[in-house]
Design an enzyme around this catalytic site. Structure first.
Site, PDB file in Angstrom:
ATOM      1  N   HIS A  87       0.447  -4.005   0.535  1.00  0.00           N
ATOM      2  CA  HIS A  87       0.780  -4.153   1.957  1.00  0.00           C
ATOM      3  C   HIS A  87      -0.474  -4.596   2.695  1.00  0.00           C
ATOM      4  CE1 HIS A  87      -1.417  -0.441   1.763  1.00  0.00           C
ATOM      5  NE2 HIS A  87      -1.714  -0.648   3.040  1.00  0.00           N
TER       6      HIS A  87
ATOM      7  N   HIS B 138      -6.402  -7.600   5.034  1.00  0.00           N
ATOM      8  CA  HIS B 138      -6.475  -7.689   3.570  1.00  0.00           C
ATOM      9  C   HIS B 138      -5.368  -6.880   2.911  1.00  0.00           C
ATOM     10  CE1 HIS B 138      -8.443  -3.879   4.429  1.00  0.00           C
ATOM     11  NE2 HIS B 138      -8.148  -3.521   3.192  1.00  0.00           N
TER      12      HIS B 138
HETATM   13  P1  2AM Z   1      -7.461   0.056   2.158  1.00  0.00           P
HETATM   14  O1  2AM Z   1      -6.318  -0.475   1.361  1.00  0.00           O
HETATM   15  O2  2AM Z   1      -8.448  -0.974   2.543  1.00  0.00           O
HETATM   16  O3  2AM Z   1      -8.083   1.278   1.533  1.00  0.00           O
HETATM   17  C1  2AM Z   1      -3.210   3.533   3.597  1.00  0.00           C
HETATM   18  O4  2AM Z   1      -4.221   4.313   3.084  1.00  0.00           O
HETATM   19  C2  2AM Z   1      -3.759   2.282   4.215  1.00  0.00           C
HETATM   20  O5  2AM Z   1      -4.630   2.615   5.292  1.00  0.00           O
HETATM   21  C3  2AM Z   1      -4.560   1.402   3.287  1.00  0.00           C
HETATM   22  O6  2AM Z   1      -4.233   0.053   3.570  1.00  0.00           O
HETATM   23  C4  2AM Z   1      -5.992   1.686   3.629  1.00  0.00           C
HETATM   24  O7  2AM Z   1      -6.830   0.561   3.547  1.00  0.00           O
HETATM   25  C5  2AM Z   1      -5.899   2.054   5.079  1.00  0.00           C
HETATM   26  N1  2AM Z   1      -6.908   3.052   5.424  1.00  0.00           N
HETATM   27  C6  2AM Z   1      -7.076   4.250   4.834  1.00  0.00           C
HETATM   28  N2  2AM Z   1      -8.088   4.933   5.439  1.00  0.00           N
HETATM   29  C7  2AM Z   1      -8.540   4.132   6.432  1.00  0.00           C
HETATM   30  C8  2AM Z   1      -9.551   4.249   7.419  1.00  0.00           C
HETATM   31  N3  2AM Z   1     -10.298   5.353   7.536  1.00  0.00           N
HETATM   32  N4  2AM Z   1      -9.755   3.213   8.256  1.00  0.00           N
HETATM   33  C9  2AM Z   1      -9.013   2.096   8.159  1.00  0.00           C
HETATM   34  N5  2AM Z   1      -8.015   1.919   7.261  1.00  0.00           N
HETATM   35  C10 2AM Z   1      -7.791   2.925   6.403  1.00  0.00           C
END
Ligand code: 2AM
Length: 176
Positions: free
Chosen positions: A43, A125
């Site tokens: 996603h 991303h």
């Molecule tokens: P990531 O894939 O780059 O880790 C569920 O966890 C979603 O939220 C994922 O897409 C994750 O990004 C994002 N996510 C998790 N923790 C986060 C944070 N502290 N700040 C921004 N995005 C976050």
């Protein structure tokens, strides 16, 4: 205090595209490169909300429901790695303006509702691999997928039997 849910707004990818990306990933990254994200979990996050109460969720979804923005076409034609967070990702060389506007709006609404927002600029991303090897060989340019985006989704992140699952809670249509 009410029960807290770990929430985020994101773009859902069609199942066929998730499967295509997984097949492409298998041919372009070695099994040792990192831990692959499950197909159903691919996603694009727009705004991460953190642990949210039912009351705050209601306030956030009321605000999100007032967003009136046209849909857009997302092109996935870039791959990269962030060594600090140890992820490999798929992205857009030129993210559409509609995507950047939508994410900026949702992040501003989240911040105003008291959800801490990272000071890092938004870099759209799709995480492909986690816990990546330090020096990954990234796929050469030349790949490209296009996807029409007509809605965004509020997800809850849950861990069930040791596995992360993203559950869609609410869908928000973009204008035609
Ligand atoms: P990531 O894939 O780059 O880790 C569920 O966890 C979603 O939220 C994922 O897409 C994750 O990004 C994002 N996510 C998790 N923790 C986060 C944070 N502290 N700040 C921004 N995005 C976050």
């Amino acid at each position: 205090m009410s029960h807290l849910n770990r929430l985020f707004f994101a773009l859902e990818l069609p199942k066929t595209l998730q499967q295509e990306i997984v097949r492409w990933r298998a041919t372009h990254f070695s099994p040792e490169a990192g831990k692959p994200v499950a197909a159903a979990n691919l996603h694009m996050t727009l705004a991460f909300l953190g642990e949210v109460s039912a009351e705050k969720q209601q306030a956030l979804t009321d605000l999100a429901g007032r967003i009136s923005q046209p849909g857009f076409t997302l092109r996935l034609d870039d791959a990269g790695q962030w060594p600090r967070s140890r992820v490999a990702f798929l992205g857009s060389r030129q993210p559409p303006r509609g995507l950047l506007q939508l994410a900026a709006l949702l992040r501003a609404q989240a911040a105003r509702s008291g959800c801490w927002q990272s000071p890092q600029p938004f870099h759209p991303h799709i995480t492909l691999l986690r816990q990546t090897d330090s020096a990954l060989r990234l796929p050469a340019p030349g790949f490209s997928w296009e996807c029409r985006i007509t809605e965004f989704v509020l997800y809850a992140s849950r861990v069930e039997q040791g596995r992360t699952r993203y559950q869609p809670l609410q869908r928000f249509a973009l204008k035609k």
